[in-house]
Write a protein that holds these residues in place. Structure first.
Motif, PDB file in Angstrom:
ATOM      1  N   ILE A  51       0.834  -1.199   0.000  1.00 15.38           N
ATOM      2  CA  ILE A  51       0.000   0.000   0.000  1.00 15.38           C
ATOM      3  C   ILE A  51       0.870   1.251   0.000  1.00 15.38           C
ATOM      4  O   ILE A  51       0.605   2.213  -0.731  1.00 15.38           O
ATOM      5  N   ALA A  52       1.939   1.238   0.808  1.00 15.31           N
ATOM      6  CA  ALA A  52       2.816   2.408   0.910  1.00 15.31           C
ATOM      7  C   ALA A  52       3.525   2.699  -0.413  1.00 15.31           C
ATOM      8  O   ALA A  52       3.569   3.854  -0.864  1.00 15.31           O
ATOM      9  N   VAL A  53       4.069   1.683  -1.056  1.00 13.39           N
ATOM     10  CA  VAL A  53       4.790   1.890  -2.315  1.00 13.39           C
ATOM     11  C   VAL A  53       3.829   2.323  -3.413  1.00 13.39           C
ATOM     12  O   VAL A  53       4.142   3.206  -4.218  1.00 13.39           O
ATOM     13  N   THR A  54       2.653   1.712  -3.464  1.00  9.97           N
ATOM     14  CA  THR A  54       1.656   2.088  -4.464  1.00  9.97           C
ATOM     15  C   THR A  54       1.248   3.548  -4.295  1.00  9.97           C
ATOM     16  O   THR A  54       1.145   4.306  -5.270  1.00  9.97           O
ATOM     17  N   THR A  55       1.029   3.959  -3.051  1.00 11.41           N
ATOM     18  CA  THR A  55       0.669   5.349  -2.773  1.00 11.41           C
ATOM     19  C   THR A  55       1.775   6.300  -3.202  1.00 11.41           C
ATOM     20  O   THR A  55       1.522   7.362  -3.785  1.00 11.41           O
ATOM     21  N   LEU A  56       3.017   5.926  -2.922  1.00 15.81           N
ATOM     22  CA  LEU A  56       4.154   6.758  -3.309  1.00 15.81           C
ATOM     23  C   LEU A  56       4.228   6.929  -4.817  1.00 15.81           C
ATOM     24  O   LEU A  56       4.443   8.039  -5.321  1.00 15.81           O
ATOM     25  N   LEU A  57       4.025   5.847  -5.553  1.00 15.24           N
ATOM     26  CA  LEU A  57       4.110   5.913  -7.007  1.00 15.24           C
ATOM     27  C   LEU A  57       2.998   6.778  -7.598  1.00 15.24           C
ATOM     28  O   LEU A  57       3.230   7.595  -8.494  1.00 15.24           O
ATOM     29  N   VAL A  58       1.781   6.595  -7.103  1.00 16.24           N
ATOM     30  CA  VAL A  58       0.645   7.333  -7.658  1.00 16.24           C
ATOM     31  C   VAL A  58       0.746   8.824  -7.341  1.00 16.24           C
ATOM     32  O   VAL A  58       0.451   9.676  -8.187  1.00 16.24           O
ATOM     33  N   ASN A  59       1.193   9.160  -6.138  1.00 11.51           N
ATOM     34  CA  ASN A  59       1.208  10.561  -5.717  1.00 11.51           C
ATOM     35  C   ASN A  59       2.555  11.248  -5.888  1.00 11.51           C
ATOM     36  O   ASN A  59       2.736  12.376  -5.420  1.00 11.51           O
ATOM     37  N   SER A  60       3.516  10.584  -6.521  1.00  9.06           N
ATOM     38  CA  SER A  60       4.845  11.174  -6.668  1.00  9.06           C
ATOM     39  C   SER A  60       4.827  12.449  -7.506  1.00  9.06           C
ATOM     40  O   SER A  60       5.729  13.280  -7.390  1.00  9.06           O
ATOM     41  N   ARG A  61       3.792  12.632  -8.346  1.00  3.28           N
ATOM     42  CA  ARG A  61       3.709  13.836  -9.172  1.00  3.28           C
ATOM     43  C   ARG A  61       3.614  15.100  -8.320  1.00  3.28           C
ATOM     44  O   ARG A  61       3.970  16.194  -8.770  1.00  3.28           O
ATOM     45  N   HIS A  62       3.126  14.973  -7.075  1.00  8.82           N
ATOM     46  CA  HIS A  62       2.958  16.140  -6.219  1.00  8.82           C
ATOM     47  C   HIS A  62       4.297  16.760  -5.829  1.00  8.82           C
ATOM     48  O   HIS A  62       4.338  17.914  -5.391  1.00  8.82           O
ATOM     49  N   ILE A  63       5.374  15.995  -5.973  1.00  6.95           N
ATOM     50  CA  ILE A  63       6.695  16.527  -5.654  1.00  6.95           C
ATOM     51  C   ILE A  63       6.972  17.771  -6.496  1.00  6.95           C
ATOM     52  O   ILE A  63       7.506  18.775  -6.008  1.00  6.95           O
ATOM     53  N   PHE A  64       6.583  17.724  -7.761  1.00  5.38           N
ATOM     54  CA  PHE A  64       6.875  18.826  -8.676  1.00  5.38           C
ATOM     55  C   PHE A  64       5.992  20.035  -8.409  1.00  5.38           C
ATOM     56  O   PHE A  64       6.360  21.162  -8.776  1.00  5.38           O
ATOM     57  N   TYR A  65       4.839  19.825  -7.796  1.00  9.10           N
ATOM     58  CA  TYR A  65       3.982  20.962  -7.464  1.00  9.10           C
ATOM     59  C   TYR A  65       4.666  21.895  -6.467  1.00  9.10           C
ATOM     60  O   TYR A  65       4.423  23.110  -6.455  1.00  9.10           O
ATOM     61  N   GLY A  66       5.493  21.317  -5.619  1.00 10.43           N
ATOM     62  CA  GLY A  66       6.129  22.113  -4.580  1.00 10.43           C
ATOM     63  C   GLY A  66       7.047  23.199  -5.110  1.00 10.43           C
ATOM     64  O   GLY A  66       7.319  24.190  -4.420  1.00 10.43           O
ATOM     65  N   PHE A  67       7.517  23.054  -6.354  1.00 11.58           N
ATOM     66  CA  PHE A  67       8.431  24.045  -6.917  1.00 11.58           C
ATOM     67  C   PHE A  67       7.763  25.402  -7.123  1.00 11.58           C
ATOM     68  O   PHE A  67       8.441  26.437  -7.099  1.00 11.58           O
ATOM     69  N   SER A  68       6.458  25.404  -7.370  1.00 16.99           N
ATOM     70  CA  SER A  68       5.774  26.677  -7.603  1.00 16.99           C
ATOM     71  C   SER A  68       4.641  26.926  -6.608  1.00 16.99           C
ATOM     72  O   SER A  68       3.885  27.882  -6.768  1.00 16.99           O
ATOM     73  N   TYR A  69       4.531  26.074  -5.604  1.00 17.95           N
ATOM     74  CA  TYR A  69       3.512  26.291  -4.570  1.00 17.95           C
ATOM     75  C   TYR A  69       3.936  27.473  -3.697  1.00 17.95           C
ATOM     76  O   TYR A  69       5.087  27.545  -3.254  1.00 17.95           O
ATOM     77  N   PRO A  70       3.020  28.421  -3.422  1.00 19.59           N
ATOM     78  CA  PRO A  70       3.400  29.634  -2.672  1.00 19.59           C
ATOM     79  C   PRO A  70       3.569  29.386  -1.174  1.00 19.59           C
ATOM     80  O   PRO A  70       2.819  29.928  -0.353  1.00 19.59           O
ATOM     81  N   SER A  71       4.526  28.572  -0.811  1.00 18.92           N
ATOM     82  CA  SER A  71       4.737  28.238   0.595  1.00 18.92           C
ATOM     83  C   SER A  71       5.162  29.458   1.418  1.00 18.92           C
ATOM     84  O   SER A  71       5.034  29.450   2.651  1.00 18.92           O
ATOM     85  N   HIS A  72       5.664  30.498   0.738  1.00 20.63           N
ATOM     86  CA  HIS A  72       6.078  31.704   1.464  1.00 20.63           C
ATOM     87  C   HIS A  72       4.895  32.431   2.103  1.00 20.63           C
ATOM     88  O   HIS A  72       5.089  33.291   2.976  1.00 20.63           O
ATOM     89  N   LEU A  73       3.674  32.090   1.682  1.00 18.50           N
ATOM     90  CA  LEU A  73       2.488  32.723   2.260  1.00 18.50           C
ATOM     91  C   LEU A  73       2.091  32.075   3.587  1.00 18.50           C
ATOM     92  O   LEU A  73       1.275  32.629   4.323  1.00 18.50           O
ATOM     93  N   LEU A  74       2.625  30.900   3.862  1.00 16.52           N
ATOM     94  CA  LEU A  74       2.252  30.155   5.063  1.00 16.52           C
ATOM     95  C   LEU A  74       3.141  30.567   6.231  1.00 16.52           C
ATOM     96  O   LEU A  74       4.366  30.420   6.172  1.00 16.52           O
ATOM     97  N   HIS A  75       2.509  31.051   7.288  1.00 19.39           N
ATOM     98  CA  HIS A  75       3.270  31.558   8.428  1.00 19.39           C
ATOM     99  C   HIS A  75       2.992  30.794   9.722  1.00 19.39           C
ATOM    100  O   HIS A  75       3.927  30.506  10.465  1.00 19.39           O
ATOM    101  N   SER A  76       1.742  30.487   9.995  1.00 18.41           N
ATOM    102  CA  SER A  76       1.421  29.799  11.245  1.00 18.41           C
ATOM    103  C   SER A  76       1.809  28.324  11.161  1.00 18.41           C
ATOM    104  O   SER A  76       1.885  27.761  10.058  1.00 18.41           O
ATOM    105  N   PRO A  77       2.070  27.680  12.304  1.00 16.53           N
ATOM    106  CA  PRO A  77       2.412  26.246  12.298  1.00 16.53           C
ATOM    107  C   PRO A  77       1.342  25.394  11.626  1.00 16.53           C
ATOM    108  O   PRO A  77       1.655  24.465  10.873  1.00 16.53           O
ATOM    109  N   PHE A  78       0.063  25.695  11.878  1.00 17.66           N
ATOM    110  CA  PHE A  78      -1.022  24.939  11.263  1.00 17.66           C
ATOM    111  C   PHE A  78      -0.977  25.077   9.744  1.00 17.66           C
ATOM    112  O   PHE A  78      -1.113  24.096   9.007  1.00 17.66           O
ATOM    113  N   ALA A  79      -0.795  26.303   9.277  1.00 18.94           N
ATOM    114  CA  ALA A  79      -0.781  26.542   7.829  1.00 18.94           C
ATOM    115  C   ALA A  79       0.378  25.818   7.159  1.00 18.94           C
ATOM    116  O   ALA A  79       0.230  25.278   6.063  1.00 18.94           O
ATOM    117  N   LYS A  80       1.525  25.780   7.803  1.00 17.79           N
ATOM    118  CA  LYS A  80       2.699  25.128   7.228  1.00 17.79           C
ATOM    119  C   LYS A  80       2.510  23.617   7.111  1.00 17.79           C
ATOM    120  O   LYS A  80       3.154  22.966   6.275  1.00 17.79           O
TER     121      LYS A  80
END
Length: 246
Positions: free
Chosen positions: A72-101
């Motif tokens: 289950i873990a490996v299958t989940t990793l393979l299917v959702n691995s595309r999300h890694i590339f989203y992080g390059f342009s995700y506006p994480s700089h807008l997140l300030h509170s611990p919950f938001a991060k």
């Protein structure tokens, strides 16, 4: 009603396209989960905690089939691995509170990313979390409605067991429509299925997906190393097509 940017009404309005996909698909997930024998409350709970779209269909199917945790873990990793590339342009700089991060990256789905990067363009933490939070609500609500409605469907009704096959068939057809190397991708898929058939039934999905991922990597590298080609352009196109079919 206040529809100013950053208000709940604004978030409900701009996420209408997400609702059009999440509500019916969430209902299908809820009904499918109940059809496998899971308690109705588990569908919205899974939608709340996992919140990973297509992998949730796979998850309940794998659990119902008695798959191991590693599979289950490996299958989940393979299917959702595309999300890694989203992080390059995700506006994480807008997140300030611990919950938001924590919640911001957790609730980053394909549809939310599409809105954030090309449509809504949030400029504050509140705007970003509202878009993601409202989208999350649509998915959980759809799963809850589907689980309740699915419990009312007679046991003799057939069709829910085809939901997962139908979902991934549509995803594959949609990905192939925009692919530039259809023959190579179809060949990779065929070889992967053949490899999976040689393995024990419980390892078919995992083996086929691992084989397909490896072949896609080789396909991208081969396309990028061909003389007279722009490696960045060819590689990006092949990667996008291959990624969308997983």
């Amino acid at each position: 009603m206040n529809t100013e940017k950053g208000s709940l009404a604004w978030a409900l309005r701009v996420t209408v396209p997400v609702a059009m996909g999440y509500l019916p698909l969430g209902m299908a997930f809820g009904a499918y989960s109940v059809s496998l024998g899971f308690a109705p409350y588990l569908a919205p709970l899974t939608a709340l905690v996992v919140f990973a779209g297509s992998i949730e269909f796979l998850l309940v199917g794998l659990v119902a089939a008695g798959a191991g945790l590693a599979q289950i873990a490996v299958t989940t990793l393979l299917v959702n691995s595309r999300h890694i590339f989203y992080g390059f342009s995700y506006p994480s700089h807008l997140l300030h509170s611990p919950f938001a991060k924590v919640y911001g990256p957790y609730a980053l789905t394909d549809e939310a990313y599409a809105l954030i990067s090309s449509g809504v363009h949030p400029t504050t933490q509140r705007e970003l979390l509202l878009v993601q939070g409202v989208s999350h609500f649509y998915w959980v609500f759809g799963a809850a409605v589907g689980a309740f409605a699915g419990g009312l469907v007679p046991d003799s009704f057939d069709g829910f067991d085809f939901a997962l096959t139908g979902l991934f068939s549509l995803l594959f057809v949609d990905a192939m429509a925009g692919a530039s190397r259809r023959v190579a991708i179809l060949a990779a898929a065929g070889v992967s299925i053949g490899v999976g058939l040689l393995l024990p039934r419980s390892l078919f999905l995992l083996g086929a997906m691992l084989c397909y991922a490896l072949l896609c990597v080789l396909l991208v590298r081969f396309a990028g190393s061909r003389p007279g080609r722009s490696s960045g352009r060819r590689g990006h196109g092949s990667a996008t097509a291959a990624e969308g079919t997983v």
